[in-house]
Design a protein around this motif. Structure first.
Motif, mmCIF file in Angstrom:
data_model
loop_
_atom_site.group_PDB
_atom_site.id
_atom_site.type_symbol
_atom_site.label_atom_id
_atom_site.label_comp_id
_atom_site.label_asym_id
_atom_site.label_seq_id
_atom_site.Cartn_x
_atom_site.Cartn_y
_atom_site.Cartn_z
ATOM 1 N N ALA A 249 0.855 -1.185 0.000
ATOM 2 C CA ALA A 249 0.000 0.000 0.000
ATOM 3 C C ALA A 249 0.888 1.231 0.000
ATOM 4 C CB ALA A 249 -0.927 0.008 1.208
ATOM 5 N N GLN A 250 0.402 2.284 -0.610
ATOM 6 C CA GLN A 250 1.188 3.510 -0.747
ATOM 7 C C GLN A 250 0.257 4.709 -0.631
ATOM 8 O OE1 GLN A 250 3.217 4.143 -4.649
ATOM 9 N NE2 GLN A 250 5.079 4.007 -3.424
ATOM 10 N N ALA A 251 0.671 5.711 0.145
ATOM 11 C CA ALA A 251 -0.142 6.907 0.329
ATOM 12 C C ALA A 251 0.748 8.136 0.376
ATOM 13 C CB ALA A 251 -0.965 6.818 1.614
ATOM 14 N N GLN A 252 0.328 9.166 -0.330
ATOM 15 C CA GLN A 252 1.065 10.438 -0.362
ATOM 16 C C GLN A 252 0.657 11.314 0.809
ATOM 17 O OE1 GLN A 252 1.202 12.561 -4.191
ATOM 18 N NE2 GLN A 252 0.542 14.402 -3.118
ATOM 19 N N VAL A 253 1.644 11.959 1.431
ATOM 20 C CA VAL A 253 1.406 12.931 2.488
ATOM 21 C C VAL A 253 1.774 14.311 1.949
ATOM 22 C CG1 VAL A 253 1.990 13.661 4.821
ATOM 23 C CG2 VAL A 253 1.939 11.219 4.253
ATOM 24 N N GLY A 254 0.875 15.274 2.023
ATOM 25 C CA GLY A 254 1.153 16.589 1.467
ATOM 26 C C GLY A 254 0.876 16.626 -0.021
ATOM 27 N N GLY A 255 1.039 17.814 -0.622
ATOM 28 C CA GLY A 255 0.700 17.977 -2.025
ATOM 29 C C GLY A 255 1.751 18.696 -2.825
ATOM 30 N N TYR A 256 1.327 19.731 -3.584
ATOM 31 C CA TYR A 256 2.240 20.470 -4.450
ATOM 32 C C TYR A 256 3.380 21.118 -3.669
ATOM 33 C CZ TYR A 256 -1.682 20.264 -7.808
ATOM 34 O OH TYR A 256 -2.692 19.873 -8.640
#
Length: 481
Positions: A249-256
């Motif tokens: 599983a993979q999840a991004q924290v934060g954005g641009y």
């Protein structure tokens, strides 16, 4: 600025953790001395050893890298851009010149990196890596947005190669993460990490390479439609293997602000191996994903350096990747399918423009397209092929790849024409290719290779192309250390 601070923070954490771990007591007895000659006793002994058997290790750190160079021919190509990683092995819109040329990164991208592996107990280990990809001929770090910006003053016929890539000229343009690993509980990492759908693909690509595979040449398919999202700067990634099954599983924290190419991104994977068969299924979703484009000779906004800006397209995109492989004696058979859908982004407002994933490259106000997918774009990609081990150090591979794009041109517009004269890039169309590769490894660290990629575009995908087919034979040498 905050996004760029993450990367030194990750590396600093790895260094501090490993230094602390080195002070821990151990109950293991010293290994006895042997009379086996060192693989470092001569250059020839080193080259004859494998990367695994003779790593460039100091304490918990291992230096590693790849140099990949060669020479090839393009029926229709163009000169290689300063910040690009490769020639136009596959047909591109600016492919308009027939020539022989030095061909970088054909088998795989040239890289240099440091790997961290430090035990902190019987079963626990601190792991990490920092890696950069570069062009071995220009010695420049690969920078996709800069390669696009360099073509701003030029129409297609005068452009050099440029690619919409997640690599953005940084010392960790490949990866930069740290984490904990345990054979029972799995591995959890944080930092700049390749997408699950991207990293899992190579094991199911019969001609896994940059120059000889439609899948390896572009990240469009593995990212479900947005190539710059192929690496997440701030990703938590978890992997576990249990009783023949693997999950991730993979999840991004934060954005641009953290130099990511999407505001949110998530992926999940499940797979298994049994009786010669291997299967994996990967799903993914990216919210407000960005792709970047050159101005391509169009007028650039007043007050901006034309070599430091690009245009952008925003979208929500997602899809599924189904992968299969079967091994029988000296043969490996491959099949795969990727289905993706792109729609207009959740955020349709970019009044101030935005920064890109590359330092010093931005998108001016008014140059973010947010309505490209009013009609959803459906992209289906299928492939098959095989690999045959002639000897233990010689493989022959062949593959066939096909991309099919739906018609996503909004009414009342209609599609007319065919091939390069197709009226819009949003019309139905696609790309197909076939390839062959011979990979010979005379000694463990060296690959001598030769192959051919024939790629063809049609319909909307071919719109405004100078030519619709490229035949690109390439031969070269890859060295690993």
């Amino acid at each position: 600025m905050l996004g760029r601070l993450w990367r030194p923070l990750v590396l600093a954490l790895a260094l501090i953790s490993s230094a602390s771990a080195a002070d821990l007591p151990t109950t293991k007895s010293p290994q006895p001395q042997t009379s086996t000659p060192s693989c470092f006793s001569s250059l020839w002994d080193y080259m004859k050893s494998s990367v695994r058997d003779c790593p460039l290790r100091y304490g918990p750190f291992t230096l590693y890298g790849t140099l990949d160079g060669g020479y090839g021919y393009e029926e229709w190509g163009t000169r290689v851009g300063t910040y690009a990683d490769k020639p136009n092995y596959a047909i591109q819109r600016n492919s308009g010149d027939t020539h022989w040329l030095w061909s970088a990164n054909a088998l795989s991208t040239s890289t240099v990196g440091i790997r961290l592996s430090q035990k902190i107990g019987e079963d626990w280990e601190i792991v990490g890596a920092v890696e950069a990809g570069f062009n071995p001929y220009t010695l420049r770090l690969v920078n996709g947005p800069q390669s696009q910006a360099d073509n701003n003053p030029y129409t297609a016929s005068k452009q050099r190669t440029a690619f919409d890539s997640a690599r953005a000229g940084t010392w960790d343009n490949g990866q930069g993460f740290v984490g904990l690993s345990n054979p029972t509980y799995g591995t959890l990492t944080f930092g700049r990490t390749t997408l699950l759908s991207m990293s899992g693909l190579s094991a199911y690509d019969p001609v896994a390479s940059v120059a000889f595979s439609q899948l390896g040449f572009t990240a469009l398919y593995a990212t479900f439609g947005a190539s710059p999202t192929s690496r997440i700067n701030t990703a938590f990634t978890y992997r576990l293997t249990y009783q023949g099954f693997r999950v991730a599983a993979q999840a991004q924290v934060g954005g641009y602000d953290q130099d990511n190419a999407a505001s949110e991104e998530y992926q999940a994977q499940i797979g298994t191996d049994f009786k010669g068969f291997s299967f994996d299924a990967i799903v993914g979703y990216a919210k407000n994903a960005l792709t970047f484009q050159s101005f391509g000779g169009a007028t650039t906004p007043v007050g901006y350096n034309p070599y430091s800006i690009v245009r952008a397209t925003a979208m929500n995109t997602g899809g599924v990747e189904l992968l299969g492989r079967y091994e029988w004696e000296k043969f490996k058979f491959y099949v795969g399918y990727i289905h993706s859908i792109s729609v207009n982004p959740s955020n349709p407002y970019y009044p101030n423009g935005l920064s890109t994933i590359a330092e010093g490259i931005s998108v001016p106000p008014g140059f973010v397209t947010v309505n490209a997918y009013t009609v959803p774009r459906v992209l289906d990609t299928v492939w098959t092929g095989l690999r045959y081990a002639v000897w233990s150090n010689l493989d022959l591979a062949a593959g066939v790849y096909s991309e099919s794009q739906s018609n996503f041109l909004a009414a009342p517009a209609v599609c007319t024409g065919s091939g390069s004269a197709t009226s819009s890039t949003r019309c139905a169309g696609g790309r197909w290719s076939y390839s062959f590769l011979a990979d010979y490894r005379p000694i463990p660290r060296v690959s001598l290779f030769a192959g051919l990629l024939v790629s063809t575009v049609y319909g909307g995908v071919a719109s405004a192309f100078e030519h619709t087919q490229n035949i690109a034979p390439t031969a070269g040498l890859r060295i690993r250390f």
